[in-house]
Design a protein around this motif. Sequence first.
Motif, short mmCIF file in Angstrom:
data_model
loop_
_atom_site.label_atom_id
_atom_site.label_comp_id
_atom_site.label_asym_id
_atom_site.label_seq_id
_atom_site.Cartn_x
_atom_site.Cartn_y
_atom_site.Cartn_z
N ASP A 24 -3.91 13.91 -4.78
CA ASP A 24 -4.37 13.22 -3.51
C ASP A 24 -3.83 14.62 -2.38
O ASP A 24 -3.57 15.82 -2.50
CB ASP A 24 -3.20 11.91 -3.74
CG ASP A 24 -1.21 13.04 -4.36
OD1 ASP A 24 -1.12 13.73 -4.26
OD2 ASP A 24 -0.99 11.73 -4.77
N SER A 25 -2.60 13.53 -1.40
CA SER A 25 -2.94 14.96 -0.11
C SER A 25 -1.66 15.09 -0.34
O SER A 25 -1.27 16.31 0.38
CB SER A 25 -2.37 13.72 1.57
OG SER A 25 -2.61 12.74 0.56
N PHE A 26 -0.48 14.74 -1.10
CA PHE A 26 0.36 14.98 -2.29
C PHE A 26 0.39 16.18 -2.93
O PHE A 26 1.19 16.98 -3.52
CB PHE A 26 1.56 14.10 -2.64
CG PHE A 26 2.15 13.25 -0.88
CD1 PHE A 26 2.79 13.49 0.11
CD2 PHE A 26 1.06 11.92 -1.14
CE1 PHE A 26 2.90 12.78 0.51
CE2 PHE A 26 1.49 11.08 -0.25
CZ PHE A 26 2.13 11.29 0.67
N PRO B 34 -2.56 15.14 -9.48
CA PRO B 34 -4.27 15.29 -9.27
C PRO B 34 -4.06 13.84 -9.67
O PRO B 34 -3.09 12.85 -9.98
CB PRO B 34 -3.89 15.38 -10.79
CG PRO B 34 -3.40 16.85 -10.90
CD PRO B 34 -1.98 16.20 -10.11
N ARG B 35 -4.96 12.94 -9.32
CA ARG B 35 -4.53 11.39 -9.27
C ARG B 35 -6.20 10.51 -8.89
O ARG B 35 -6.35 9.29 -9.79
CB ARG B 35 -4.02 10.63 -7.74
CG ARG B 35 -3.63 9.75 -7.59
CD ARG B 35 -2.76 9.17 -6.81
NE ARG B 35 -1.36 9.71 -6.41
CZ ARG B 35 -0.34 9.33 -7.50
NH1 ARG B 35 -0.60 8.00 -7.75
NH2 ARG B 35 0.41 9.87 -7.20
N PHE B 36 -7.05 11.05 -8.77
CA PHE B 36 -8.61 9.95 -8.51
C PHE B 36 -9.71 10.67 -9.23
O PHE B 36 -10.13 11.83 -9.74
CB PHE B 36 -9.27 10.60 -7.19
CG PHE B 36 -7.44 9.57 -5.86
CD1 PHE B 36 -7.73 8.37 -5.83
CD2 PHE B 36 -6.84 10.40 -6.01
CE1 PHE B 36 -6.10 7.56 -5.38
CE2 PHE B 36 -6.03 9.90 -4.40
CZ PHE B 36 -6.00 9.06 -3.91
N ALA B 37 -9.67 10.28 -9.76
CA ALA B 37 -11.17 10.33 -10.88
C ALA B 37 -12.11 9.67 -10.65
O ALA B 37 -12.26 8.97 -9.02
CB ALA B 37 -11.07 8.62 -12.05
N VAL B 38 -13.21 10.97 -9.93
CA VAL B 38 -14.57 10.62 -9.45
C VAL B 38 -15.61 10.78 -10.15
O VAL B 38 -15.62 11.76 -10.73
CB VAL B 38 -14.83 11.62 -8.54
CG1 VAL B 38 -15.46 11.77 -7.83
CG2 VAL B 38 -13.44 11.71 -7.45
N GLY B 39 -16.74 10.22 -9.64
CA GLY B 39 -17.70 10.83 -10.97
C GLY B 39 -19.57 10.14 -10.17
O GLY B 39 -19.33 9.11 -8.47
N PRO C 193 1.12 -0.95 -0.17
CA PRO C 193 0.11 0.02 0.28
C PRO C 193 1.29 1.23 0.11
O PRO C 193 1.98 1.39 0.84
CB PRO C 193 -1.06 -0.15 1.58
CG PRO C 193 -0.85 -1.66 1.66
CD PRO C 193 0.37 -2.10 1.36
N ARG C 194 0.28 2.01 -1.06
CA ARG C 194 0.98 3.15 -1.18
C ARG C 194 0.04 4.40 -0.38
O ARG C 194 -0.90 5.10 -0.20
CB ARG C 194 1.73 4.40 -1.96
CG ARG C 194 1.67 2.61 -3.49
CD ARG C 194 3.60 2.12 -3.12
NE ARG C 194 4.11 1.77 -3.95
CZ ARG C 194 4.33 0.80 -4.60
NH1 ARG C 194 4.00 -0.08 -3.52
NH2 ARG C 194 4.99 -0.39 -5.86
N PRO C 195 0.96 5.55 0.24
CA PRO C 195 0.39 7.07 1.23
C PRO C 195 -0.80 7.52 0.56
O PRO C 195 -1.13 8.02 0.73
CB PRO C 195 2.00 7.56 1.70
CG PRO C 195 3.24 7.21 1.07
CD PRO C 195 2.50 5.62 0.22
N GLU C 196 -0.45 7.81 -1.00
CA GLU C 196 -0.86 8.72 -1.58
C GLU C 196 -2.87 8.00 -1.77
O GLU C 196 -3.61 8.60 -2.10
CB GLU C 196 -0.78 8.46 -2.48
CG GLU C 196 -0.02 7.65 -4.22
CD GLU C 196 1.47 7.14 -3.86
OE1 GLU C 196 2.06 7.47 -2.73
OE2 GLU C 196 1.52 6.02 -4.49
N THR C 197 -2.16 6.65 -1.79
CA THR C 197 -3.96 5.62 -1.53
C THR C 197 -4.81 6.41 -0.59
O THR C 197 -6.07 5.82 -0.14
CB THR C 197 -2.99 4.11 -1.75
OG1 THR C 197 -2.64 4.34 -2.75
CG2 THR C 197 -4.67 3.45 -2.43
N GLU C 198 -3.58 6.59 0.75
CA GLU C 198 -5.10 6.70 1.95
C GLU C 198 -6.01 7.47 1.85
O GLU C 198 -7.10 7.68 1.77
CB GLU C 198 -4.66 7.26 3.16
CG GLU C 198 -2.74 6.43 3.21
CD GLU C 198 -2.30 6.86 4.46
OE1 GLU C 198 -2.20 8.11 5.28
OE2 GLU C 198 -1.67 5.76 5.42
N LYS C 199 -5.65 8.45 0.27
CA LYS C 199 -7.09 9.75 0.50
C LYS C 199 -8.04 8.79 -0.02
O LYS C 199 -9.52 9.40 -0.17
CB LYS C 199 -6.20 10.80 -0.57
CG LYS C 199 -7.78 11.84 -1.08
CD LYS C 199 -6.79 13.01 -0.65
CE LYS C 199 -8.06 13.88 -0.81
NZ LYS C 199 -8.78 14.50 -0.12
#
Length: 306
Positions: A291-293, A296-301, A93-99
């Motif tokens: 992400d918290s860094f 841009p990382r999360f696709a949202v719909g 698990p990577r820290p950026e995924t915590e978001k």
Amino acid sequence: MLLRDAIRETAAVLASAGIEDARLEAEWLCETALGLKRPQLALQAGRTLAPTEAERIHAWGARRAAGEPLQYVLGETDFYGLTFKVGPGVLIPRPETEKLVELALEALAKFPLSPGLLATRNTQHETFASATVLDLCTGSGCVALAIAAQLATRSTQQETVVCAVDLSPDALRYARENQTALGIPGVRFFEGDLYAPLPAGLRFAVITANPPYIAPPLYDALPHEVKGHEPELALRADEDGLAVFRRIVEGARERLLPGGWLFCELSSEHADPARAILSRHGFTEIGFLPDSFGKPRFAVGRAPAA
Ligand SMILES: C[S@@+](CC[C@H](N)C(=O)[O-])C[C@H]1O[C@@H](n2cnc3c(N)ncnc32)[C@H](O)[C@@H]1O
């Protein structure tokens, strides 16, 4: 051998293998190998190690120096304040995924359906009456278990609140071990391809996913520490890295409750095509969040309201 000498020797071995934070990693290795917490490491620096302890530290140092990821050598990593068992066969698990956990929890807090109504919607599935979240591509179970742990603090229900799916039996073995070790009963794990292993008709308020999204040319260029150790199934995806994402979006409308949310981790270069795919499948409130860094990382719909 004294503990302080073991730390110094391990740091020297790691530094000569080109590892940047050699001293810090040596301390981590010794700490975990001896089952100590950080302040105890300093306090016990002058203690003589038992031969088995010295051997374990030596073996772990050699594995790390040979390029194995630190978390695999330690056998664990932290994610969202919880410790997860990891090793060959499962993505670290990577820290950026915590978001992803935070996005899911924020969406659930705003979801227009009360838990009672949600239960009514899923009444045909008695064992899943309160299932609210689906975590696809769950790997170690980090996202699913972190969400369930947070939801458990807000409710006294002991039922399944999160369903989680992975294609890899190896990954699911870690996920189930993590569930037992962490004592989080509210997750039910399924083995299979995306939505295929789920009971027909079961719908969720939120779908989270961190699918494989590294396009083949980028995958080929990954450092050996990643490509040589972590599973290809967890990282590589065809069609510019969007092959699995496309299938997640295609199936999502059928699995979301009206007004439900889809959150999917991708890479910053996927922002435009991901938005277009979500739009083609009738999603609203489409976005691509950082992400918290700040990357841009999360696709949202959001699925349209009924
Ligand atoms: C990037 S990893 C994410 C693991 C975990 N969620 C995390 O964030 O650390 C992707 C996961 O997707 C799984 N996977 C790949 N293709 C899949 C599919 N078609 N259906 C279900 N899981 C899949 C892999 O086995 C791997 O565990």
